[in-house]
Enzyme design. Structure first.
Site, short mmCIF file in Angstrom:
data_model
loop_
_atom_site.label_atom_id
_atom_site.label_comp_id
_atom_site.label_asym_id
_atom_site.label_seq_id
_atom_site.Cartn_x
_atom_site.Cartn_y
_atom_site.Cartn_z
N ASN A 1 -5.20 -7.47 -45.89
CA ASN A 1 -6.08 -8.49 -46.51
C ASN A 1 -6.13 -10.02 -46.19
O ASN A 1 -6.63 -10.74 -46.69
CB ASN A 1 -5.70 -8.60 -47.91
N HIS B 1 -10.19 -5.48 -61.86
CA HIS B 1 -8.81 -5.19 -61.59
C HIS B 1 -7.83 -4.74 -62.58
O HIS B 1 -8.12 -5.24 -63.70
CB HIS B 1 -8.31 -6.07 -60.63
N SER C 1 -12.72 -5.15 -54.90
CA SER C 1 -11.35 -4.80 -53.89
C SER C 1 -11.69 -3.61 -53.35
O SER C 1 -11.29 -3.55 -52.22
CB SER C 1 -10.10 -4.90 -54.90
N HIS D 1 -10.94 -11.47 -53.52
CA HIS D 1 -11.42 -10.86 -52.37
C HIS D 1 -12.61 -11.74 -51.93
O HIS D 1 -13.20 -11.37 -50.79
CB HIS D 1 -11.71 -9.55 -52.13
N LYS E 1 -4.48 -13.06 -50.19
CA LYS E 1 -5.52 -12.52 -49.33
C LYS E 1 -5.98 -13.26 -48.18
O LYS E 1 -5.09 -13.56 -47.62
CB LYS E 1 -6.77 -12.08 -50.35
C1 LIG Z 1 -9.28 -8.06 -57.56
C2 LIG Z 1 -7.98 -8.55 -57.56
N1 LIG Z 1 -7.42 -8.95 -58.31
C3 LIG Z 1 -6.10 -9.66 -58.32
C4 LIG Z 1 -5.36 -8.99 -57.61
C5 LIG Z 1 -3.90 -9.43 -57.95
O1 LIG Z 1 -3.35 -10.41 -56.86
P1 LIG Z 1 -1.98 -10.57 -56.17
O2 LIG Z 1 -2.04 -9.52 -55.31
O3 LIG Z 1 -1.89 -12.01 -55.88
O4 LIG Z 1 -1.05 -10.36 -57.49
C6 LIG Z 1 -5.67 -8.11 -56.73
C7 LIG Z 1 -4.52 -7.62 -55.70
O5 LIG Z 1 -4.48 -6.58 -55.50
C8 LIG Z 1 -7.05 -7.78 -56.44
O6 LIG Z 1 -7.47 -6.94 -55.69
#
Ligand SMILES: Cc1ncc(COP(=O)(O)O)c(C=O)c1O
Length: 397
Positions: free
Chosen positions: A60, A146, A190, A218, A248
């Site tokens: 990412n 998510h 994602s 993303h 990311k």
């Molecule tokens: C759409 C989305 N939101 C939030 C997160 C969480 O972010 P982090 O990896 O900083 O915990 C992710 C990570 O996988 C994600 O893909």
């Protein structure tokens, strides 16, 4: 048998749960395991697993900023100036000039009034949902948001309604039937890489007097003018709360919630993830600040990413590989069955290409996929070589 003997021979409840669950997952091929990768200090897109070299198509780090000299120097200088750790909760003495500077830079990049920093995107999403909503609320979310949003909403006690992914008619119907006080979506999804119709969703929210909350994990660094994410994507739209994650395209770690001064004041006073946790490392804040500055000052990195995305899409078209229409760094190839997806990913690995095989429950049953991600660090030769191998494997399959 005496009570003491029973105690000795019966495994404790939790031990039995752990063992039985692991076994059941293993039997279904769903026991998730980590892979130890040996990174290549010279090449951001290369690593070794079990002594075999791979080109990485599952990162990412869309702009390659995790290896940027300017970002690394900022981390180093930040650690020297402010320390490695933030030494306490932000509400005690863990909030310093490095955090404040990053909040300002993020506000400049997104146009929001204020920001609040968290140690991960999962924590930011969870905190926002859990502290903003309560059991008197109904919240509407895209079917594909998510896990961190879903978990936070469940913790909040709010009634959760879902609308069909990116479907405005479905969202409108849910508004009419349930009068939700907010709609939650991702900007770039994602696992699909497609973009939410943010301008239309914003108009819908205004029409129904509801907040629009956008997880830009993303999108920030990838979409919109200069890659500046959701607020730069659809012109003059109103986003009440935006979540930018640092792990990311910014190549770092942590996240921010952005919104009005009132929202951020509310979260400072109520978000338990923020109040009862050590603040983001100030060195990390300095590194992310440098990454956001690069984004603002150097559109060339985002342009390089766009060229690589175009190169991949064109190569797939030439090789008759069916894509989903995504125009972002996330390019899924839907295979369907999990075992077949795993087998294709395995064959790609045999040719030195590392691609994520994404299966249920992360994606819907029957929609297992290869999740291919492009970065600014890929070179056209790698992309062409990868697509040629992929085409051969898909043809044989
Ligand atoms: C759409 C989305 N939101 C939030 C997160 C969480 O972010 P982090 O990896 O900083 O915990 C992710 C990570 O996988 C994600 O893909």
């Amino acid at each position: 048998m005496s009570d003491a003997a029973v105690q000795k021979t019966t495994p404790p409840l939790l031990q039995a749960r752990v063992i039985d669950t692991n076994r059941a997952l293993e039997e279904k091929g769903l026991l998730r395991k980590r892979v130890k990768v040996m990174l290549d200090s010279e090449h951001a897109n290369c690593f070794e697993v079990d002594d075999l070299p791979y080109i990485n198509f599952s990162s990412n780090d869309y702009l390659g900023l995790s290896r940027s000299t300017r970002v690394i120097d900022a981390l180093h200088e930040g650690a020297k100036a402010y320390g490695v750790g933030s030494v306490s909760s932000p509400l005690v003495v863990g909030y310093n000039q490095s955090h404040r500077q990053l909040e300002r830079t993020l506000c400049q990049a997104t146009g929001h009034e204020a920001a609040l920093l968290f140690c991960s995107g999962f924590s930011a999403n969870n905190a926002l949902m859990k502290s903003l909503f309560n059991d008197t609320d109904t919240v509407l979310a895209d079917k594909l948001v998510h896990a961190s949003v879903i978990d936070g909403l469940q913790d909040s006690g709010a009634v959760l309604k879902r609308f069909i992914h990116n479907d405005l008619v479905s969202a409108n119907t849910q508004f009419e039937h349930h009068s939700p006080c907010a709609l939650v979506t991702e900007s770039v999804f994602s696992m699909d890489g497609d973009i939410a119709p943010l301008a239309e969703l914003s108009a819908l929210c205004q029409q129904h007097n509801a907040w629009l909350i956008v997880d830009d994990a993303h999108g920030f660094g990838v979409v919109g003018e200069k890659g500046l994410g959701a607020t730069a994507l659809a012109g003059d739209i109103n986003i009440d709360a935006q979540i930018v994650t640092f792990g990311k395209a910014l190549g770092g770690q942590g996240a921010a919630i952005l919104g009005s001064h009132q929202l951020i004041d509310y979260l400072v006073a109520n978000a338990r993830h923020y109040i009862y946790s050590t603040a983001l490392s100030p060195a990390n804040a300095a590194a992310v600040n440098a990454a956001v500055e690069i984004l603002i000052e150097q559109p060339s990195l985002n342009q390089q990413l766009q060229r690589n995305i175009d190169c991949f899409i064109e190569a797939c078209q030439t090789n008759n590989i069916a894509l989903t229409g995504s125009i972002t760094a996330i390019q899924p190839i839907i295979i369907g069955e999990s075992t077949r997806t795993l087998a294709i990913a395995k064959r790609l690995k045999e040719h030195g290409f590392w691609v994520g095989a994404i299966r249920p429950p992360t994606v819907a049953q029957g929609s297992a996929r290869l999740r291919i991600t492009l970065t600014a660090e890929h070179c056209p030769e790698d992309i062409h070589a990868f697509v040629a191998v992929l085409a051969d494997i898909l043809q044989d399959d």
